[in-house]
Structure formats: structure tokens, C-alpha cells
Design an enzyme around this catalytic site. Sequence first.
Site, mmCIF file in Angstrom:
data_model
loop_
_atom_site.group_PDB
_atom_site.id
_atom_site.type_symbol
_atom_site.label_atom_id
_atom_site.label_comp_id
_atom_site.label_asym_id
_atom_site.label_seq_id
_atom_site.Cartn_x
_atom_site.Cartn_y
_atom_site.Cartn_z
ATOM 1 C CE LYS A 1 -3.967 -0.553 4.740
ATOM 2 N NZ LYS A 1 -5.282 -0.030 5.130
ATOM 3 C CG HIS B 1 -2.135 -0.859 1.046
ATOM 4 N ND1 HIS B 1 -2.109 -2.214 1.256
ATOM 5 C CD2 HIS B 1 -3.401 -0.554 0.654
ATOM 6 C CE1 HIS B 1 -3.308 -2.725 1.013
ATOM 7 N NE2 HIS B 1 -4.112 -1.740 0.641
HETATM 8 P P1 NAD Z 1 -7.103 9.764 4.830
HETATM 9 O O1 NAD Z 1 -6.240 9.903 6.046
HETATM 10 O O2 NAD Z 1 -6.688 10.416 3.561
HETATM 11 O O3 NAD Z 1 -8.584 10.300 5.165
HETATM 12 C C1 NAD Z 1 -9.255 10.063 6.356
HETATM 13 C C2 NAD Z 1 -10.054 11.336 6.652
HETATM 14 O O4 NAD Z 1 -10.983 11.050 7.688
HETATM 15 C C3 NAD Z 1 -9.183 12.503 7.140
HETATM 16 O O5 NAD Z 1 -9.388 13.629 6.297
HETATM 17 C C4 NAD Z 1 -9.705 12.758 8.553
HETATM 18 O O6 NAD Z 1 -9.710 14.134 8.913
HETATM 19 C C5 NAD Z 1 -11.131 12.225 8.434
HETATM 20 N N1 NAD Z 1 -11.786 11.928 9.706
HETATM 21 C C6 NAD Z 1 -11.237 11.422 10.842
HETATM 22 N N2 NAD Z 1 -12.206 11.304 11.787
HETATM 23 C C7 NAD Z 1 -13.365 11.722 11.218
HETATM 24 C C8 NAD Z 1 -14.702 11.837 11.672
HETATM 25 N N3 NAD Z 1 -15.043 11.482 12.910
HETATM 26 N N4 NAD Z 1 -15.648 12.307 10.825
HETATM 27 C C9 NAD Z 1 -15.330 12.656 9.560
HETATM 28 N N5 NAD Z 1 -14.062 12.581 9.070
HETATM 29 C C10 NAD Z 1 -13.108 12.120 9.890
HETATM 30 O O7 NAD Z 1 -7.321 8.186 4.614
HETATM 31 P P2 NAD Z 1 -7.806 7.438 3.283
HETATM 32 O O8 NAD Z 1 -6.647 6.991 2.490
HETATM 33 O O9 NAD Z 1 -8.877 8.242 2.632
HETATM 34 O O10 NAD Z 1 -8.449 6.117 3.919
HETATM 35 C C11 NAD Z 1 -9.538 6.198 4.818
HETATM 36 C C12 NAD Z 1 -9.906 4.788 5.271
HETATM 37 O O11 NAD Z 1 -10.391 4.051 4.161
HETATM 38 C C13 NAD Z 1 -8.733 3.970 5.829
HETATM 39 O O12 NAD Z 1 -9.193 3.175 6.903
HETATM 40 C C14 NAD Z 1 -8.331 3.083 4.657
HETATM 41 O O13 NAD Z 1 -7.688 1.889 5.064
HETATM 42 C C15 NAD Z 1 -9.692 2.815 4.083
HETATM 43 N N6 NAD Z 1 -9.728 2.362 2.684
HETATM 44 C C16 NAD Z 1 -10.675 1.457 2.384
HETATM 45 C C17 NAD Z 1 -10.839 1.034 1.088
HETATM 46 C C18 NAD Z 1 -11.947 0.066 0.770
HETATM 47 O O14 NAD Z 1 -12.118 -0.313 -0.407
HETATM 48 N N7 NAD Z 1 -12.731 -0.359 1.788
HETATM 49 C C19 NAD Z 1 -10.015 1.541 0.068
HETATM 50 C C20 NAD Z 1 -9.036 2.473 0.413
HETATM 51 C C21 NAD Z 1 -8.916 2.896 1.728
#
Ligand code: NAD
Length: 261
Positions: free
Chosen positions: A154, A150
Site C-alpha cells: 500500500k 494493511h
Molecule cells: P495496485 O497497485 O495493485 O493496482 C493499481 C493499478 O492501477 C496498477 O496495475 C496500475 O498499473 C494501474 N493504473 C495506474 N494508473 C492507471 C490509469 N491511469 N488507468 C488505468 N490503470 C492505471 O493497487 P491496488 O491494491 O489494486 O489498489 C488500488 C487502489 O484501490 C489504491 O488506491 C487502494 O488504496 C485502493 N483500495 C480501495 C479499496 C476500497 O474499498 N475503496 C479497497 C482496497 C484498495
Amino acid sequence: MRVAVLGAAGRMGASVCEAVREAPDLQLVAAVDPLAPPGTAGSGSSPEAPPLRREISAVAESEADVAVDFTVASSALDNAEWCAAHGVHLVIGTTGLGDAGIDRLDALFPRQGPLGCVVAANFAIGAVLMMRFAEMAAPWFDTAEIVELHHDAKVDAPSGTALATAGRMAAASAQWGADPTETEVLPGARGGLGPGGIRVHSVRMRGMVAHQEVILGASGQTLTIRHDSLDRRSFMPGVLAAVRKVTSRPGLTVGLEPILF
Ligand code: NAD
């Protein structure tokens, strides 16, 4: 259908905002992220895009039918509690919730209740197929290890997809060969011990998005099943499919497969 995005300033959240805005049958009505500077015009450059808000109360104010959560594990369950209490269906892509987190979601979204929740560790349809193929292959091989790769931002390891893959392979076969390692000179060199004793190796690399290889071995042959998400758009068809179906699936749905097949 009216959709709110939680984590809208994040990498995935911003992509979901864009995908929802581009879908003719969906309407982006709220974009929430506590890191959003007050009054930021966010969730895309379109003038119709709702401004980024810091408080989850924006979801209720916007009368969203469905919220999509791509935040962090420590926030996702609080957000789920809020959605369950405020009558909002929920799609969760945030990973790292663990078994206790899934149990909590099951309690928050009972099957006999009015609300649906879909939680999936990977919304890429190719990754869903990769997990299926790995599960099919498992009974025919003696050894298996998973390498997940990744991007370098992450925060959780291993990936939810790797754990889910190992879990499904372990459920499909308990006949795995013993690990020959007697001395691990560098602790962790053999990776983490996943379900069924299947080793999981996590690579964090600038320039990557989300990739996984499942390597299976038997006498005289190996099989490698690999999936690459080259762009965050790879997750969007799966996310939108879950958004469209969640309102007609009361209770908790784990994984994208029941939505697709
Ligand atoms: P990122 O750090 O870019 O974004 C996360 C965002 O969430 C941040 O902007 C943060 O401020 C915000 N946040 C934190 N607490 C919050 C709350 N209570 N309310 C609203 N917003 C809040 O991370 P990312 O790369 O976008 O990944 C986010 C999640 O998605 C991770 O857990 C990642 O592993 C997961 N992910 C899942 C998939 C899937 O297909 N299921 C794919 C990619 C990433």
C-alpha cells in the site's frame, strides 16, 4: 449494464473484473491498465473476458455505461475528467484523493448533470458499519485512537478509511482529552494527527489485507471496534452495489452508506 474497469491489472482491479464477470446482470466490456503488455488476454481466464488495454479510449470504444477506478490517486482524477467528458458514470475506490480531489469530483459530476460518481474509501460493508459504530460511540468516550493495518504494497498512509473514520468521529464529538505526550523520543511514535486531533497509526505488514481498530477510552473502560477484510472479495458486494446504483444517482456520492441505507 456495461462495465469498464480501470486499473484492471492491479490487485483490486483484477478482483473487480472477476466479480463483474460473475454477476449475471453486468457485462465486463473493457479492462484498462497502462502496465498491461500489449494484447495481453487479461481480466481473468475466461475466453469472453475482454483483452487488457493500455488506453482509456477503450472505455468509449466498448460503449461502457459505468467505469470502475481502482488505480492510483495521481491517475484517478485524470480518469474522472475523461469519464465526465465522455458521458461515462464512475465508481472510484482509489484512495488518497484528499479534500481537493473530492471537490474536483464534485465539480466534474454536478447534481443537475446527467452523470453519477460514487467515491468510497472502503467498499467493505463491515467497514462501513465499523465507521458508523465509531461515530455512535464517539460522544461517550474521552480518548480515541485508530490503528489501521494493511498489506506491504500500500503506497499511501494513512488509509482513506482511517481518515474518514477520524473525520466522522471528530464531527460527532469535539470533547477529546489532551495528549499527555511531552517527549516523542522516536518521531512519529504517537502516529499522525487526524481530524479532531484523533491519532492514526499505520501498520504495513506482509500477509495482511485491510484491517482497522478504533480504540476508545473513558474512565474505567475501553471499547475496541475492529474490522478485518481478510480477502479482496470483501469489497466486491459494495463495489457492485455502487455500480448498479450510480447510473440513477446524478452528482457525487461520497461513501458507500447512501448506497446501502
Ligand atoms: P495496485 O497497485 O495493485 O493496482 C493499481 C493499478 O492501477 C496498477 O496495475 C496500475 O498499473 C494501474 N493504473 C495506474 N494508473 C492507471 C490509469 N491511469 N488507468 C488505468 N490503470 C492505471 O493497487 P491496488 O491494491 O489494486 O489498489 C488500488 C487502489 O484501490 C489504491 O488506491 C487502494 O488504496 C485502493 N483500495 C480501495 C479499496 C476500497 O474499498 N475503496 C479497497 C482496497 C484498495
